[in-house]
Design an enzyme around this catalytic site. Structure first.
Site, mmCIF file in Angstrom:
data_model
loop_
_atom_site.group_PDB
_atom_site.id
_atom_site.type_symbol
_atom_site.label_atom_id
_atom_site.label_comp_id
_atom_site.label_asym_id
_atom_site.label_seq_id
_atom_site.Cartn_x
_atom_site.Cartn_y
_atom_site.Cartn_z
ATOM 1 N N TYR A 32 7.018 1.477 -4.235
ATOM 2 C CA TYR A 32 7.532 0.764 -2.970
ATOM 3 C C TYR A 32 6.557 -0.267 -2.722
ATOM 4 O O TYR A 32 5.255 -0.372 -3.074
ATOM 5 C CB TYR A 32 7.817 1.592 -1.829
ATOM 6 C CG TYR A 32 6.576 2.240 -1.106
ATOM 7 C CD1 TYR A 32 5.832 3.033 -1.673
ATOM 8 C CD2 TYR A 32 6.321 1.449 0.287
ATOM 9 C CE1 TYR A 32 4.635 3.428 -0.987
ATOM 10 C CE2 TYR A 32 5.148 1.962 0.553
ATOM 11 C CZ TYR A 32 4.271 3.035 0.297
ATOM 12 O OH TYR A 32 3.160 3.532 0.921
ATOM 13 N N LYS A 147 1.535 2.642 -6.030
ATOM 14 C CA LYS A 147 2.065 2.722 -4.611
ATOM 15 C C LYS A 147 3.446 3.434 -4.909
ATOM 16 O O LYS A 147 4.594 2.840 -4.945
ATOM 17 C CB LYS A 147 2.319 1.348 -4.256
ATOM 18 C CG LYS A 147 2.362 1.208 -2.679
ATOM 19 C CD LYS A 147 2.356 -0.149 -1.934
ATOM 20 C CE LYS A 147 2.543 -0.089 -0.732
ATOM 21 N NZ LYS A 147 1.832 0.762 0.175
HETATM 22 N N1 PDD Z 1 0.725 0.988 3.222
HETATM 23 N N2 PDD Z 1 -3.642 2.347 1.133
HETATM 24 C C1 PDD Z 1 -2.805 2.900 1.225
HETATM 25 C C2 PDD Z 1 -2.720 4.276 0.899
HETATM 26 C C3 PDD Z 1 -1.710 2.198 1.729
HETATM 27 O O1 PDD Z 1 -0.221 3.234 1.818
HETATM 28 C C4 PDD Z 1 -1.516 0.935 2.176
HETATM 29 C C5 PDD Z 1 -0.345 0.209 2.431
HETATM 30 C C6 PDD Z 1 -2.584 0.342 2.112
HETATM 31 C C7 PDD Z 1 -2.968 -1.195 2.330
HETATM 32 O O2 PDD Z 1 -2.454 -1.950 1.418
HETATM 33 P P1 PDD Z 1 -1.711 -3.577 1.815
HETATM 34 O O3 PDD Z 1 -2.836 -4.231 2.580
HETATM 35 O O4 PDD Z 1 -1.017 -4.164 0.475
HETATM 36 O O5 PDD Z 1 -0.358 -3.202 2.868
HETATM 37 C C8 PDD Z 1 -3.849 0.898 1.390
HETATM 38 C C9 PDD Z 1 2.089 0.582 3.747
HETATM 39 C C10 PDD Z 1 1.728 -0.562 4.647
HETATM 40 C C11 PDD Z 1 2.687 1.564 4.321
HETATM 41 O O6 PDD Z 1 2.946 2.764 3.227
HETATM 42 O O7 PDD Z 1 3.443 1.325 5.153
#
Ligand code: PDD
Length: 284
Positions: A32, A147
Site C-alpha cells: 500500500y 510497505k
Molecule cells: N505510514 N515507517 C512506517 C512503518 C510507516 O508505516 C510509515 C508510513 C513511515 C513513513 O513513511 P512516509 O513518510 O512515506 O509516509 C515509516 C503510513 C503513513 C501509514 O501506514 O498510514
C-alpha cells in the site's frame, strides 16, 4: 458518502466489493501507499509511486496499471470526493485465488483499491502539543522496507500504548530504535545533530524522511543516519517523527520521561514549517 476506486470503477463506498478469497484479506499479501493531499493536490507523489513499484517488485507482484494511470486515478478520486486536505490510500493485492500458501498463477489479476480520508493535516493538535511515546520490542518481520499491509503488530502495540495514555510507540531492536508504528523516528542531540536510523530492510524508507532530511541539509543542520539507543532518546534535546499523514511531529516524552524541556522543540517546528511550505509548492 465517499466514492472509492475498485479495479477500474468509481463507486459509492457501500457498493464496493472485493472477493473473500482476496490474498490481501487472507494473507496480508498486499502492498500500500498513503499520499497526503494539501490544497486538493498530491504531496511527494512521484516518491510514493517509486516506492510502490519497489514494494511490488520485491514481492514479485505485477503492477495493476501504469504510473500515468495511477496519477489519473488519484486525481479523479480527489475531484469525485472534493478532497482538499487529507490522504489518499492505495492498496494492491496479489488478487483472489483459492487459499494456498503457494502464490497463485502469475496471471491472477491483482486487485487495486483506493480511497480518500479527510483530515486536517496542517492544523494538528498532536503536532502542537507533542507526542508521548512508549518503547516496545520491534517484533515485526525483518522486511519492513516493503510497505505491506501486515500491520497487526504496529496496530496492536499502538493501541496498547494508547490505552496506557501514550500517543504512539517507537520500536526497538537490539537496543536501538528502528522507527515508529507508522512513521520514521529522529532525535536531536545536545550538539544539534539530527540522528535517524540508516536505511536497511529493518525500516521503511519514508518519503517524508527523504524530503525532511533534504530540508535539514539545506538548513545546514548536521544529519547522522545511524542506529540510536533509548538512552540517547532520553538524553536528547528533542525528538520527532515523520510520515505522510503527520509530516513532522514533535515527540516530547519517552516512557513517561520528558525529552528536553518536555515541549515541542525548535528543530522539529522549523522542519515542519519548511517541509509544508516546500511540499505545498511542489504538489501536483
Ligand atoms: N505510514 N515507517 C512506517 C512503518 C510507516 O508505516 C510509515 C508510513 C513511515 C513513513 O513513511 P512516509 O513518510 O512515506 O509516509 C515509516 C503510513 C503513513 C501509514 O501506514 O498510514
Amino acid at each position: 458518502m465517499r466514492t472509492v476506486y475498485v479495479n477500474g470503477d468509481y463507486v459509492p463506498e457501500n457498493e464496493a466489493t472485493i472477493s473473500v478469497f482476496d490474498r490481501g484479506f487472507l494473507f496480508a499479501d498486499a502492498v500500500y501507499e498513503v499520499t497526503s493531499v494539501l490544497d486538493g493536490k498530491l504531496i511527494d507523489f512521484p516518491g510514493h509511486m517509486a516506492r510502490l513499484s519497489r514494494s511490488l517488485g520485491e514481492l514479485d507482484m505485477a503492477a495493476p496499471v501504469s504510473d500515468d494511470e495511477l496519477l489519473d486515478i488519484h486525481r479523479r478520486l480527489l475531484s469525485e470526493n472534493d478532497l482538499v486536505e487529507g490522504m489518499i490510500y492505495l492498496q494492491v493485492t496479489r488478487g483472489a485465488a483459492d487459499r494456498d500458501f503457494l502464490f497463485p498463477e502469475a496471471d491472477t489479476r491483482p486487485n487495486l483499491v483506493l480511497f480518500t480520508q479527510e483530515k486536517s493535516l496542517i492544523d494538528s493538535p498532536l503536532a502542537e502539543r507533542g507526542q508521548k511515546v512508549r518503547s516496545v520490542d520491534d517484533l515485526r518481520w525483518r522486511r519492513s522496507d516493503i510497505k505491506t499491509t501486515q500491520l497487526l503488530y504496529a496496530s496492536w502495540a499502538k493501541s496498547r500504548a494508547h490505552a496506557g495514555g501514550a500517543d504512539d510507540v517507537w520500536l526497538v531492536r537490539d537496543g536501538h530504535v528502528t522507527e515508529g508504528s507508522s512513521n520514521n523516528a529522529y532525535i536531536v542531540t545536545a550538539d544539534g545533530t539530527i540522528v535517524t536510523r540508516h536505511l536497511s530492510p529493518e525500516i521503511l524508507s519514508g518519503i517524508t524522511r527523504q524530503a525532511v532530511l533534504q530540508c535539514a541539509r539545506e538548513l545546514q543542520i548536521k544529519v547522522e543516519e545511524r542506529p540510536f539507543t533509548l538512552d540517547e532518546v532520553r538524553g536528547a534535546r528533542e525528538a520527532f517523527s515523520t510520515s505522510a499523514s503527520s509530516f513532522v511531529s514533535p515527540v516530547i516524552e519517552m516512557d513517561g520521561m520528558a525529552i528536553g524541556d518536555g515541549e515541542p522543540g525548535p528543530v522539529a517546528r522549523r522542519l515542519r514549517e519548511i517541509y509544508i511550505e516546500k511540499s505545498r509548492a511542489a504538489a501536483i
